[in-house]
Design a protein around this motif. Structure first.
Motif, PDB file in Angstrom:
ATOM      1  N   LEU A  52     -12.450 -13.303  -4.138  1.00  0.00           N
ATOM      2  CA  LEU A  52     -10.821 -13.183  -4.171  1.00  0.00           C
ATOM      3  C   LEU A  52     -10.483 -11.606  -4.064  1.00  0.00           C
ATOM      4  O   LEU A  52      -9.468 -11.667  -3.052  1.00  0.00           O
ATOM      5  N   LEU A  53     -11.603 -10.728  -4.220  1.00  0.00           N
ATOM      6  CA  LEU A  53     -11.183  -9.487  -4.112  1.00  0.00           C
ATOM      7  C   LEU A  53     -11.398  -9.300  -2.384  1.00  0.00           C
ATOM      8  O   LEU A  53     -10.460  -8.549  -1.900  1.00  0.00           O
ATOM      9  N   LEU A  54     -12.289  -9.727  -1.788  1.00  0.00           N
ATOM     10  CA  LEU A  54     -12.338  -9.780  -0.292  1.00  0.00           C
ATOM     11  C   LEU A  54     -11.013 -10.235   0.444  1.00  0.00           C
ATOM     12  O   LEU A  54     -10.526  -9.692   1.267  1.00  0.00           O
ATOM     13  N   ALA A  55     -10.838 -11.264  -0.271  1.00  0.00           N
ATOM     14  CA  ALA A  55      -9.331 -11.775   0.302  1.00  0.00           C
ATOM     15  C   ALA A  55      -8.191 -10.852   0.357  1.00  0.00           C
ATOM     16  O   ALA A  55      -7.246 -10.719   1.180  1.00  0.00           O
ATOM     17  N   CYS A  56      -8.156 -10.277  -1.073  1.00  0.00           N
ATOM     18  CA  CYS A  56      -7.161  -9.232  -1.396  1.00  0.00           C
ATOM     19  C   CYS A  56      -7.421  -8.153  -0.217  1.00  0.00           C
ATOM     20  O   CYS A  56      -6.024  -7.535   0.359  1.00  0.00           O
ATOM     21  N   TYR A  92       3.321   2.701   3.959  1.00  0.00           N
ATOM     22  CA  TYR A  92       2.810   1.598   3.393  1.00  0.00           C
ATOM     23  C   TYR A  92       2.231   1.891   2.001  1.00  0.00           C
ATOM     24  O   TYR A  92       2.189   1.150   1.101  1.00  0.00           O
ATOM     25  N   ILE A  93       1.522   2.995   1.743  1.00  0.00           N
ATOM     26  CA  ILE A  93       0.763   3.114   0.557  1.00  0.00           C
ATOM     27  C   ILE A  93       1.869   3.529  -0.663  1.00  0.00           C
ATOM     28  O   ILE A  93       1.507   3.183  -1.712  1.00  0.00           O
ATOM     29  N   HIS A  94       2.999   3.917  -0.197  1.00  0.00           N
ATOM     30  CA  HIS A  94       4.005   4.347  -1.206  1.00  0.00           C
ATOM     31  C   HIS A  94       4.688   2.999  -1.575  1.00  0.00           C
ATOM     32  O   HIS A  94       4.765   2.925  -2.962  1.00  0.00           O
ATOM     33  N   GLU A  95       4.826   2.086  -0.707  1.00  0.00           N
ATOM     34  CA  GLU A  95       5.510   0.900  -1.168  1.00  0.00           C
ATOM     35  C   GLU A  95       4.522  -0.290  -1.584  1.00  0.00           C
ATOM     36  O   GLU A  95       4.810  -1.075  -2.440  1.00  0.00           O
ATOM     37  N   ARG A  96       3.156  -0.070  -1.415  1.00  0.00           N
ATOM     38  CA  ARG A  96       2.397  -1.166  -1.610  1.00  0.00           C
ATOM     39  C   ARG A  96       1.210  -0.319  -2.390  1.00  0.00           C
ATOM     40  O   ARG A  96      -0.020  -0.434  -2.145  1.00  0.00           O
ATOM     41  N   ARG A  97       1.559   0.335  -3.328  1.00  0.00           N
ATOM     42  CA  ARG A  97       0.602   1.040  -4.509  1.00  0.00           C
ATOM     43  C   ARG A  97      -0.540   0.363  -4.975  1.00  0.00           C
ATOM     44  O   ARG A  97      -1.811   0.642  -4.863  1.00  0.00           O
ATOM     45  N   GLN A  98      -0.262  -0.999  -5.250  1.00  0.00           N
ATOM     46  CA  GLN A  98      -1.628  -1.937  -5.618  1.00  0.00           C
ATOM     47  C   GLN A  98      -2.602  -2.130  -4.520  1.00  0.00           C
ATOM     48  O   GLN A  98      -3.534  -2.223  -4.840  1.00  0.00           O
ATOM     49  N   ALA A  99      -1.852  -2.456  -3.377  1.00  0.00           N
ATOM     50  CA  ALA A  99      -3.022  -2.578  -2.327  1.00  0.00           C
ATOM     51  C   ALA A  99      -3.782  -1.550  -1.974  1.00  0.00           C
ATOM     52  O   ALA A  99      -4.891  -1.578  -1.701  1.00  0.00           O
ATOM     53  N   TRP A 100      -2.806  -0.473  -2.031  1.00  0.00           N
ATOM     54  CA  TRP A 100      -3.693   0.858  -1.778  1.00  0.00           C
ATOM     55  C   TRP A 100      -4.605   1.329  -2.605  1.00  0.00           C
ATOM     56  O   TRP A 100      -5.782   1.515  -2.433  1.00  0.00           O
ATOM     57  N   SER A 101      -4.309   0.753  -3.848  1.00  0.00           N
ATOM     58  CA  SER A 101      -5.353   1.220  -5.084  1.00  0.00           C
ATOM     59  C   SER A 101      -6.678   0.357  -4.741  1.00  0.00           C
ATOM     60  O   SER A 101      -7.820   0.955  -4.945  1.00  0.00           O
ATOM     61  N   LEU A 102      -6.664  -0.878  -4.362  1.00  0.00           N
ATOM     62  CA  LEU A 102      -7.784  -1.651  -4.078  1.00  0.00           C
ATOM     63  C   LEU A 102      -8.668  -0.892  -2.850  1.00  0.00           C
ATOM     64  O   LEU A 102      -9.900  -0.787  -2.837  1.00  0.00           O
ATOM     65  N   LEU A 103      -7.860  -0.393  -1.856  1.00  0.00           N
ATOM     66  CA  LEU A 103      -8.570   0.203  -0.663  1.00  0.00           C
ATOM     67  C   LEU A 103      -9.161   1.784  -0.973  1.00  0.00           C
ATOM     68  O   LEU A 103     -10.169   1.980  -0.408  1.00  0.00           O
ATOM     69  N   ARG A 104      -8.758   2.432  -2.177  1.00  0.00           N
ATOM     70  CA  ARG A 104      -9.107   3.651  -2.248  1.00  0.00           C
ATOM     71  C   ARG A 104     -10.270   3.532  -3.420  1.00  0.00           C
ATOM     72  O   ARG A 104     -10.770   4.639  -3.771  1.00  0.00           O
ATOM     73  N   GLN A 105     -10.798   2.484  -4.008  1.00  0.00           N
ATOM     74  CA  GLN A 105     -11.470   2.297  -5.185  1.00  0.00           C
ATOM     75  C   GLN A 105     -13.013   2.045  -4.662  1.00  0.00           C
ATOM     76  O   GLN A 105     -13.799   1.374  -5.145  1.00  0.00           O
ATOM     77  N   GLU A 106     -13.175   2.603  -3.429  1.00  0.00           N
ATOM     78  CA  GLU A 106     -14.583   2.395  -2.729  1.00  0.00           C
ATOM     79  C   GLU A 106     -15.780   2.494  -3.489  1.00  0.00           C
ATOM     80  O   GLU A 106     -16.694   1.872  -3.499  1.00  0.00           O
ATOM     81  N   MET A 107     -15.669   3.572  -4.365  1.00  0.00           N
ATOM     82  CA  MET A 107     -16.949   4.322  -5.151  1.00  0.00           C
ATOM     83  C   MET A 107     -17.478   3.047  -6.068  1.00  0.00           C
ATOM     84  O   MET A 107     -18.624   2.990  -6.224  1.00  0.00           O
ATOM     85  N   ALA A 114     -17.062  -5.974  -0.639  1.00  0.00           N
ATOM     86  CA  ALA A 114     -15.820  -5.353  -0.736  1.00  0.00           C
ATOM     87  C   ALA A 114     -15.855  -3.708  -0.137  1.00  0.00           C
ATOM     88  O   ALA A 114     -15.073  -3.454   0.672  1.00  0.00           O
ATOM     89  N   SER A 115     -17.059  -2.917  -0.197  1.00  0.00           N
ATOM     90  CA  SER A 115     -16.962  -1.794   0.329  1.00  0.00           C
ATOM     91  C   SER A 115     -17.208  -1.998   2.031  1.00  0.00           C
ATOM     92  O   SER A 115     -16.654  -1.080   2.435  1.00  0.00           O
ATOM     93  N   GLU A 116     -17.839  -2.948   2.266  1.00  0.00           N
ATOM     94  CA  GLU A 116     -17.994  -3.162   3.809  1.00  0.00           C
ATOM     95  C   GLU A 116     -16.581  -3.418   4.446  1.00  0.00           C
ATOM     96  O   GLU A 116     -16.079  -2.933   5.503  1.00  0.00           O
TER      97      GLU A 116
END
Length: 191
Positions: A52-56, A92-107, A114-116
């Motif tokens: 599900l995370l990968l789909a997001c 994009y990151i301003h309007e889609r903060r939730q999506a951006w938060s997924l992309l920046r939580q790499e660590m 998901a990291s891939e």
């Protein structure tokens, strides 16, 4: 409800839950409850919480690519293309903060599929920047073009994270900050 629409709904809700709680603390039970489906239905669609995370992430990556590619259509110069692309990213990151938060939580996600996927998103943007710059500027060797694209993407990621702590910084202002540093360096190298 048609399958594609249900899947989109599940992804939207999961994105919100992952952004609110973080991947590790998010539960499939909560996601299923918010969507209004059974937990087994989530597993039927995505096989696992990671699926599900990968789909997001894949959905976010596709939306980001579409936004940045559309933004540079009709650009008249390298500077115009860079400015348009940067603005599309920051919007994009301003309007889609939730999506951006997924992309920046790499660590948190290192060692997972998901990291891939996050790295694939980064490569997607790097490839787009490299393609644009090659079309407008003579940066020399392909490795130099790739290095410049990596620098641009990396700098913009860090600036985006900084912008999260400064709500007063609009996407336009972030673009101006990035252009002041990045464009000046590009012009100096190609001039």
């Amino acid at each position: 409800m048609p399958r594609a629409e249900r899947e989109r709904q599940m992804i939207e809700v999961a994105e919100a839950v992952f952004a609110e709680r973080g991947y590790a603390a998010a539960s499939m039970d909560e996601i299923a409850e918010r969507v209004g489906v059974s937990k087994p239905m989530l597993y039927e669609y995505f096989n696992s919480k990671e699926g599900l995370l990968l789909a997001c992430i894949a959905t976010s990556r596709a939306q980001l690519r579409e936004a940045t590619e559309e933004s540079v259509t009709g650009a008249t110069s390298a500077e115009d293309a860079l400015r348009r692309g940067l603005l599309a990213f920051f919007v994009y990151i301003h309007e889609r903060r939730q999506a951006w938060s997924l992309l920046r939580q790499e660590m948190v996600l290192i060692g997972t599929s998901a990291s891939e996927e996050i790295e694939a998103t980064r490569r997607q943007q790097t490839d787009l920047v490299a393609k644009l710059m090659t079309g407008y500027l003579d940066l020399g060797s392909p490795s130099r073009v790739e290095a410049v694209a990596e620098i641009i993407v990396g700098a913009c990621e860090r600036l985006a994270i900084w912008c999260e702590r400064h709500d007063e910084v609009t996407p336009e202002r972030a673009t101006d900050y990035a252009m002041a540093v990045l464009w000046g360096g590009l012009v100096e190298r190609t001039g």
